[in-house]
Design a protein around this motif. Sequence first.
Motif, PDB file in Angstrom:
ATOM      1  N   MET A  32       0.842  -1.183   0.000  1.00 36.14           N
ATOM      2  CA  MET A  32       0.000   0.000   0.000  1.00 36.14           C
ATOM      3  C   MET A  32       0.885   1.243   0.000  1.00 36.14           C
ATOM      4  SD  MET A  32      -3.268   0.579   0.261  1.00 36.14           S
ATOM      5  CE  MET A  32      -4.361   1.887   0.508  1.00 36.14           C
ATOM      6  N   ASP A  33       0.576   2.154  -0.868  1.00 35.13           N
ATOM      7  CA  ASP A  33       1.315   3.412  -0.960  1.00 35.13           C
ATOM      8  C   ASP A  33       0.745   4.382   0.074  1.00 35.13           C
ATOM      9  OD1 ASP A  33       2.699   5.655  -1.662  1.00 35.13           O
ATOM     10  OD2 ASP A  33       1.982   5.720  -3.714  1.00 35.13           O
ATOM     11  N   THR A  34       1.597   4.883   0.928  1.00 31.99           N
ATOM     12  CA  THR A  34       1.138   5.808   1.969  1.00 31.99           C
ATOM     13  C   THR A  34       1.420   7.262   1.627  1.00 31.99           C
ATOM     14  OG1 THR A  34       3.219   5.551   3.159  1.00 31.99           O
ATOM     15  CG2 THR A  34       1.414   4.073   3.780  1.00 31.99           C
ATOM     16  N   THR A  35       1.949   7.509   0.431  1.00 32.91           N
ATOM     17  CA  THR A  35       2.272   8.872   0.022  1.00 32.91           C
ATOM     18  C   THR A  35       1.176   9.387  -0.909  1.00 32.91           C
ATOM     19  OG1 THR A  35       4.604   8.278   0.126  1.00 32.91           O
ATOM     20  CG2 THR A  35       4.059  10.337  -0.962  1.00 32.91           C
ATOM     21  N   SER A  36       0.303  10.209  -0.393  1.00 28.51           N
ATOM     22  CA  SER A  36      -0.826  10.745  -1.135  1.00 28.51           C
ATOM     23  C   SER A  36      -0.376  11.858  -2.079  1.00 28.51           C
ATOM     24  CB  SER A  36      -1.854  11.306  -0.155  1.00 28.51           C
ATOM     25  OG  SER A  36      -2.857  12.021  -0.829  1.00 28.51           O
ATOM     26  N   THR A  37      -1.193  12.110  -3.080  1.00 26.83           N
ATOM     27  CA  THR A  37      -0.923  13.229  -3.985  1.00 26.83           C
ATOM     28  C   THR A  37      -1.208  14.558  -3.305  1.00 26.83           C
ATOM     29  OG1 THR A  37      -3.165  13.239  -4.883  1.00 26.83           O
ATOM     30  CG2 THR A  37      -1.536  11.856  -6.009  1.00 26.83           C
ATOM     31  N   GLY A  38      -2.010  14.555  -2.274  1.00 31.07           N
ATOM     32  CA  GLY A  38      -2.366  15.781  -1.573  1.00 31.07           C
ATOM     33  C   GLY A  38      -3.494  16.554  -2.242  1.00 31.07           C
ATOM     34  N   ALA A  39      -3.975  16.063  -3.372  1.00 32.06           N
ATOM     35  CA  ALA A  39      -5.066  16.734  -4.089  1.00 32.06           C
ATOM     36  C   ALA A  39      -6.411  16.287  -3.512  1.00 32.06           C
ATOM     37  CB  ALA A  39      -4.997  16.389  -5.572  1.00 32.06           C
ATOM     38  N   PRO A  40      -7.442  17.093  -3.699  1.00 32.11           N
ATOM     39  CA  PRO A  40      -8.776  16.669  -3.255  1.00 32.11           C
ATOM     40  C   PRO A  40      -9.194  15.375  -3.964  1.00 32.11           C
ATOM     41  CG  PRO A  40      -8.785  18.985  -3.915  1.00 32.11           C
ATOM     42  CD  PRO A  40      -7.455  18.426  -4.302  1.00 32.11           C
ATOM     43  N   GLN A  41      -9.879  14.526  -3.227  1.00 34.36           N
ATOM     44  CA  GLN A  41     -10.286  13.225  -3.774  1.00 34.36           C
ATOM     45  C   GLN A  41     -11.139  13.378  -5.035  1.00 34.36           C
ATOM     46  OE1 GLN A  41      -8.893  10.614  -2.576  1.00 34.36           O
ATOM     47  NE2 GLN A  41      -9.912   9.121  -3.871  1.00 34.36           N
ATOM     48  N   LEU A  47      -6.309   7.665  -9.493  1.00 29.15           N
ATOM     49  CA  LEU A  47      -7.379   6.893  -8.857  1.00 29.15           C
ATOM     50  C   LEU A  47      -6.899   6.221  -7.576  1.00 29.15           C
ATOM     51  CD1 LEU A  47      -9.054   5.304 -12.005  1.00 29.15           C
ATOM     52  CD2 LEU A  47     -10.025   7.050 -10.493  1.00 29.15           C
ATOM     53  N   CYS A  48      -5.624   5.853  -7.553  1.00 29.17           N
ATOM     54  CA  CYS A  48      -5.045   5.238  -6.349  1.00 29.17           C
ATOM     55  C   CYS A  48      -4.502   6.277  -5.375  1.00 29.17           C
ATOM     56  CB  CYS A  48      -3.933   4.266  -6.748  1.00 29.17           C
ATOM     57  SG  CYS A  48      -4.532   2.833  -7.655  1.00 29.17           S
ATOM     58  N   ASP A  49      -4.592   7.554  -5.731  1.00 28.83           N
ATOM     59  CA  ASP A  49      -4.103   8.657  -4.900  1.00 28.83           C
ATOM     60  C   ASP A  49      -2.648   8.417  -4.488  1.00 28.83           C
ATOM     61  OD1 ASP A  49      -4.163  11.078  -3.548  1.00 28.83           O
ATOM     62  OD2 ASP A  49      -4.932  10.172  -1.702  1.00 28.83           O
ATOM     63  N   SER A  50      -1.816   8.071  -5.469  1.00 30.58           N
ATOM     64  CA  SER A  50      -0.437   7.686  -5.182  1.00 30.58           C
ATOM     65  C   SER A  50       0.565   8.636  -5.820  1.00 30.58           C
ATOM     66  CB  SER A  50      -0.198   6.263  -5.696  1.00 30.58           C
ATOM     67  OG  SER A  50       1.164   5.928  -5.616  1.00 30.58           O
ATOM     68  N   TRP A  51       1.296   9.354  -4.997  1.00 35.89           N
ATOM     69  CA  TRP A  51       2.357  10.223  -5.486  1.00 35.89           C
ATOM     70  C   TRP A  51       3.446   9.391  -6.163  1.00 35.89           C
ATOM     71  CZ3 TRP A  51       3.328  14.900  -6.910  1.00 35.89           C
ATOM     72  CH2 TRP A  51       4.641  15.297  -7.092  1.00 35.89           C
ATOM     73  N   ASN A  52       3.790   8.247  -5.576  1.00 33.66           N
ATOM     74  CA  ASN A  52       4.824   7.386  -6.152  1.00 33.66           C
ATOM     75  C   ASN A  52       4.428   6.888  -7.541  1.00 33.66           C
ATOM     76  OD1 ASN A  52       6.445   7.673  -3.865  1.00 33.66           O
ATOM     77  ND2 ASN A  52       5.481   5.927  -2.850  1.00 33.66           N
ATOM     78  N   ALA A  53       3.169   6.526  -7.719  1.00 26.33           N
ATOM     79  CA  ALA A  53       2.703   6.068  -9.029  1.00 26.33           C
ATOM     80  C   ALA A  53       2.715   7.216 -10.043  1.00 26.33           C
ATOM     81  CB  ALA A  53       1.309   5.463  -8.912  1.00 26.33           C
ATOM     82  N   LEU A  54       2.457   8.449  -9.594  1.00 21.54           N
ATOM     83  CA  LEU A  54       2.558   9.605 -10.495  1.00 21.54           C
ATOM     84  C   LEU A  54       3.999   9.787 -10.982  1.00 21.54           C
ATOM     85  CD1 LEU A  54       0.282  12.334  -8.871  1.00 21.54           C
ATOM     86  CD2 LEU A  54      -0.061  11.175 -11.059  1.00 21.54           C
ATOM     87  N   VAL A  55       4.957   9.597 -10.085  1.00 26.07           N
ATOM     88  CA  VAL A  55       6.372   9.704 -10.472  1.00 26.07           C
ATOM     89  C   VAL A  55       6.717   8.627 -11.497  1.00 26.07           C
ATOM     90  CG1 VAL A  55       8.754   9.501  -9.628  1.00 26.07           C
ATOM     91  CG2 VAL A  55       7.069  10.840  -8.332  1.00 26.07           C
ATOM     92  N   VAL A  56       6.242   7.410 -11.272  1.00 29.02           N
ATOM     93  CA  VAL A  56       6.495   6.313 -12.217  1.00 29.02           C
ATOM     94  C   VAL A  56       5.820   6.608 -13.551  1.00 29.02           C
ATOM     95  CG1 VAL A  56       6.052   3.866 -12.680  1.00 29.02           C
ATOM     96  CG2 VAL A  56       6.871   4.576 -10.434  1.00 29.02           C
ATOM     97  N   ALA A  57       4.589   7.102 -13.533  1.00 28.52           N
ATOM     98  CA  ALA A  57       3.889   7.449 -14.775  1.00 28.52           C
ATOM     99  C   ALA A  57       4.650   8.520 -15.539  1.00 28.52           C
ATOM    100  CB  ALA A  57       2.460   7.914 -14.474  1.00 28.52           C
ATOM    101  N   ALA A  58       5.156   9.521 -14.831  1.00 28.20           N
ATOM    102  CA  ALA A  58       5.935  10.585 -15.486  1.00 28.20           C
ATOM    103  C   ALA A  58       7.192  10.010 -16.122  1.00 28.20           C
ATOM    104  CB  ALA A  58       6.307  11.675 -14.480  1.00 28.20           C
ATOM    105  N   PHE A  59       7.907   9.168 -15.386  1.00 32.31           N
ATOM    106  CA  PHE A  59       9.104   8.548 -15.934  1.00 32.31           C
ATOM    107  C   PHE A  59       8.775   7.731 -17.176  1.00 32.31           C
ATOM    108  CE2 PHE A  59      11.718   4.769 -16.404  1.00 32.31           C
ATOM    109  CZ  PHE A  59      12.958   5.351 -16.655  1.00 32.31           C
ATOM    110  N   GLN A  60       7.745   6.898 -17.097  1.00 29.75           N
ATOM    111  CA  GLN A  60       7.387   6.061 -18.237  1.00 29.75           C
ATOM    112  C   GLN A  60       6.959   6.891 -19.440  1.00 29.75           C
ATOM    113  OE1 GLN A  60       4.594   3.443 -16.205  1.00 29.75           O
ATOM    114  NE2 GLN A  60       6.077   1.777 -16.398  1.00 29.75           N
ATOM    115  N   HIS A  61       6.246   7.985 -19.193  1.00 33.75           N
ATOM    116  CA  HIS A  61       5.809   8.838 -20.294  1.00 33.75           C
ATOM    117  C   HIS A  61       7.011   9.512 -20.965  1.00 33.75           C
ATOM    118  CE1 HIS A  61       1.734  10.660 -21.534  1.00 33.75           C
ATOM    119  NE2 HIS A  61       2.515  10.571 -22.576  1.00 33.75           N
TER     120      HIS A  61
END
Length: 122
Positions: free
Chosen positions: A1-10, A82-96
């Motif tokens: 489970m990723d505990t690092t939220s994006t901090g944006a409103p749900q 959708l998963c509210d994951s900052w880490n997944a956003l970083v991975v998505a940015a890298f992959q893009h």
Amino acid sequence: MDTTSTGAPQWLNWGLGVAFVGVAIYGMHSVLRYFTIRRAVGGDHFREEIAAMPLVNEGVFKFTSNAMYGPIFLGLWGIALLCDSWNALVVAAFQHVYIWVHYYCTEKPDIEWIYGNRANTG
């Protein structure tokens, strides 16, 4: 489970996430229906009959000649939101970024060589 939220409103995460995943699904549908998997996996690089096929202007390809490098990759961003994951956003940015480097260094020169003046590679 990723505990690092994006901090944006749900509501924002869900709205953008659903929109991005929707665009990605539409893009994949367009690839499957109009472009075909044979072309998507690089068949035009190896088979003359595939390279001779006309360029696709239907589905998401009405809006972009590069659906697999743009709209479809929005799905990664959508899943991260959708998963509210900052880490997944970083991975998505890298992959893009990584896929665009691949495009400019590998795909674009090949597309210009295979399709010549028919290619809209921008």
